[in-house]
Write a protein that holds these residues in place. Structure first.
Motif, PDB file in Angstrom:
ATOM      1  N   MET A 210       0.804  -1.216   0.000  1.00 25.78           N
ATOM      2  CA  MET A 210       0.000   0.000   0.000  1.00 25.78           C
ATOM      3  C   MET A 210       0.841   1.272   0.000  1.00 25.78           C
ATOM      4  N   VAL A 211       2.016   1.223   0.634  1.00 31.94           N
ATOM      5  CA  VAL A 211       2.838   2.427   0.759  1.00 31.94           C
ATOM      6  C   VAL A 211       4.149   2.304  -0.009  1.00 31.94           C
ATOM      7  N   GLY A 212       4.570   1.060  -0.297  1.00 30.86           N
ATOM      8  CA  GLY A 212       5.842   0.860  -0.972  1.00 30.86           C
ATOM      9  C   GLY A 212       7.023   0.864  -0.034  1.00 30.86           C
ATOM     10  N   TRP A 213       6.801   0.573   1.257  1.00 34.30           N
ATOM     11  CA  TRP A 213       7.882   0.501   2.243  1.00 34.30           C
ATOM     12  C   TRP A 213       8.085  -0.951   2.643  1.00 34.30           C
ATOM     13  N   TRP A 214       9.358  -1.351   2.727  1.00 36.52           N
ATOM     14  CA  TRP A 214       9.657  -2.701   3.189  1.00 36.52           C
ATOM     15  C   TRP A 214      10.120  -2.649   4.640  1.00 36.52           C
ATOM     16  N   TRP A 215       9.302  -3.248   5.513  1.00 37.34           N
ATOM     17  CA  TRP A 215       9.642  -3.402   6.927  1.00 37.34           C
ATOM     18  C   TRP A 215       9.867  -4.879   7.202  1.00 37.34           C
ATOM     19  N   PRO A 216      11.109  -5.305   7.507  1.00 36.32           N
ATOM     20  CA  PRO A 216      11.379  -6.721   7.798  1.00 36.32           C
ATOM     21  C   PRO A 216      10.760  -7.116   9.139  1.00 36.32           C
ATOM     22  N   PRO A 217       9.858  -8.095   9.172  1.00 36.58           N
ATOM     23  CA  PRO A 217       9.101  -8.367  10.395  1.00 36.58           C
ATOM     24  C   PRO A 217       9.717  -9.388  11.347  1.00 36.58           C
ATOM     25  N   LEU A 218      10.715 -10.166  10.900  1.00 36.28           N
ATOM     26  CA  LEU A 218      11.101 -11.335  11.680  1.00 36.28           C
ATOM     27  C   LEU A 218      11.785 -11.014  12.998  1.00 36.28           C
ATOM     28  N   SER A 219      12.477  -9.896  13.123  1.00 39.28           N
ATOM     29  CA  SER A 219      13.072  -9.523  14.417  1.00 39.28           C
ATOM     30  C   SER A 219      11.971  -9.341  15.452  1.00 39.28           C
ATOM     31  N   CYS A 220      10.915  -8.640  15.064  1.00 34.83           N
ATOM     32  CA  CYS A 220       9.785  -8.422  15.968  1.00 34.83           C
ATOM     33  C   CYS A 220       9.067  -9.730  16.259  1.00 34.83           C
TER      34      CYS A 220
END
Length: 396
Positions: free
Chosen positions: A361-371
């Protein structure tokens, strides 16, 4: 009556301790998140999740870009590589007559044709006649173990080119290509990517600056070090073969209708196995590998559609992760969230869902696996402690 008053006065203390306990748990989680992010321990898992998602996020390309492929058919008809540059001159004249929008040539021409200088002259003249031809720049050591040098086309050919762009493929540590550096160069990143200069050649106004991940300024730059900057992730159209391709020899011999080429950006490069770069990308599946020329086509299409993706920097990744770590603490104790597995399911799905939503939707990549790791470990420890407490109370 005094006893009831005492119970009411104790309640705020109990609530305050509960809130303080949750704040302490959150702080421990945030500290753990920082350590995992800084160590890069979750990078491989994040890359796996990203690639899995990108495998299922292809799109149909438009008609803006076409690849003139140096394929097996062309090699069998025109002979072994390299071909005389007069052959490239004839191809370029075909493209000029067809009215193409611009041409990016992804072919190395760093050495002059000493035996037949007229071939270099013929190509230079064809480039001048077209007026919208971009040529490649790359870094290479002249000898094994030597210092890097920027390799451009020969002086005669380069003097007629409209622009130059680097063809450096942005491989991650695992060898997979997920994005591109918009700028690169020896000593400092000043060459735009080849696809960018092809896109920009026929534009009177400067294109808007693409959002990207910038390299921190440093004083350790060396004039002999290849530097990169402005990293973006690519929304690949799909695996290799997703773009329109025509065979080099078919264009050369006039078997391709000019209408198929008119008004389009053209990349000329190798697709034949063993000739040119074959790249593993986030859109690849199985043994499929993408020719370097199609990598450039994907970058140009992404620029044209404004569909490049921006990897969040460390601070932004941390802010998103820290915010999501509050979710299980807020859910705990609410109606319907008495069971730890329910809280864990919602919290973990929220991590993956947030990552996908930001990307699409925004075009941002947030890597989720640390969280995800911090949540899973924290919820597991909390669940074990609660079971231990319940068993202890039952045995009393």
């Amino acid at each position: 009556m005094p006893r009831q008053s005492t119970m009411r006065s104790d309640q705020p203390v109990v609530d305050s301790l509960a809130v303080l306990g949750r704040v302490l748990i959150w702080m421990i989680g945030v500290a753990s998140l920082t350590l995992i992010m800084a160590s890069g321990a979750a990078t491989r898992l994040d890359n796996t999740f990203y690639d899995l998602h990108m495998h299922h996020w292809s799109y149909r390309t438009g008609d803006a870009v076409v690849i003139v492929a140096i394929d097996a058919k062309s090699l069998s008809r025109l002979g072994n590589w390299p071909w005389p540059r007069a052959v490239h001159a004839r191809l370029l004249d075909r493209l000029t007559d067809a009215g193409v929008r611009g041409v990016g040539i992804d072919i190395t021409m760093a050495e002059p044709d000493i035996n037949h200088p007229e071939n270099d002259r013929a190509l230079a003249q064809a480039i001048r006649r077209n007026g919208h031809v971009a040529m490649p720049v790359f870094a290479e050591a002249a000898e094994l173990g030597g210092t890097l040098e920027e390799m451009l086309p020969t002086q005669e050919i380069a003097s007629e080119a409209s622009a130059f762009g680097h063809v450096d493929a942005a491989k991650d540590d695992d060898g997979v290509i997920r994005g591109a550096y918009l700028k690169a160069g020896l000593g400092r990143p000043y060459w735009p990517a080849l696809a960018l200069v092809v896109y920009d050649m026929d534009r009177e106004t400067q294109k808007p600056v693409l959002p990207s991940l910038h390299r921190p300024d440093t004083d350790t730059e060396s004039p002999y070090q290849w530097m990169r900057d402005d990293y973006v992730l690519l929304h690949f159209a799909g695996p290799a073969g997703s773009f329109d391709q025509v065979s080099y020899v078919d264009v050369l011999e006039g078997h391709v209708s000019p209408e198929l080429l008119k008004g389009r950006w053209v990349f000329v490069g190798a697709t034949a196995s063993g000739l040119g770069d074959l790249l593993d990308t986030s859109a690849s599946g199985g043994d499929e590998r993408m020719p370097g020329v199609e990598y450039q086509a994907n970058l140009l299409e992404s620029v044209e559609n404004a569909s490049t993706l921006t990897p969040l920097n460390f601070t932004s990744q941390f802010v998103v992760g820290a915010a999501l770590l509050t979710l299980p603490l807020l859910l705990y104790g609410l109606p319907g969230f008495r069971q730890m597995w329910t809280i864990a399911l919602v919290a973990l799905l929220a991590c993956f869902g947030t990552s996908v939503a930001l990307l699409r939707m925004v075009g941002w990549w947030w890597p989720p696996l640390s969280c995800v790791i911090v949540m899973a470990v924290g919820l597991g420890v909390f669940s074990a402690l609660r079971k231990f407490r319940d068993r202890h109370n039952a045995s009393r």
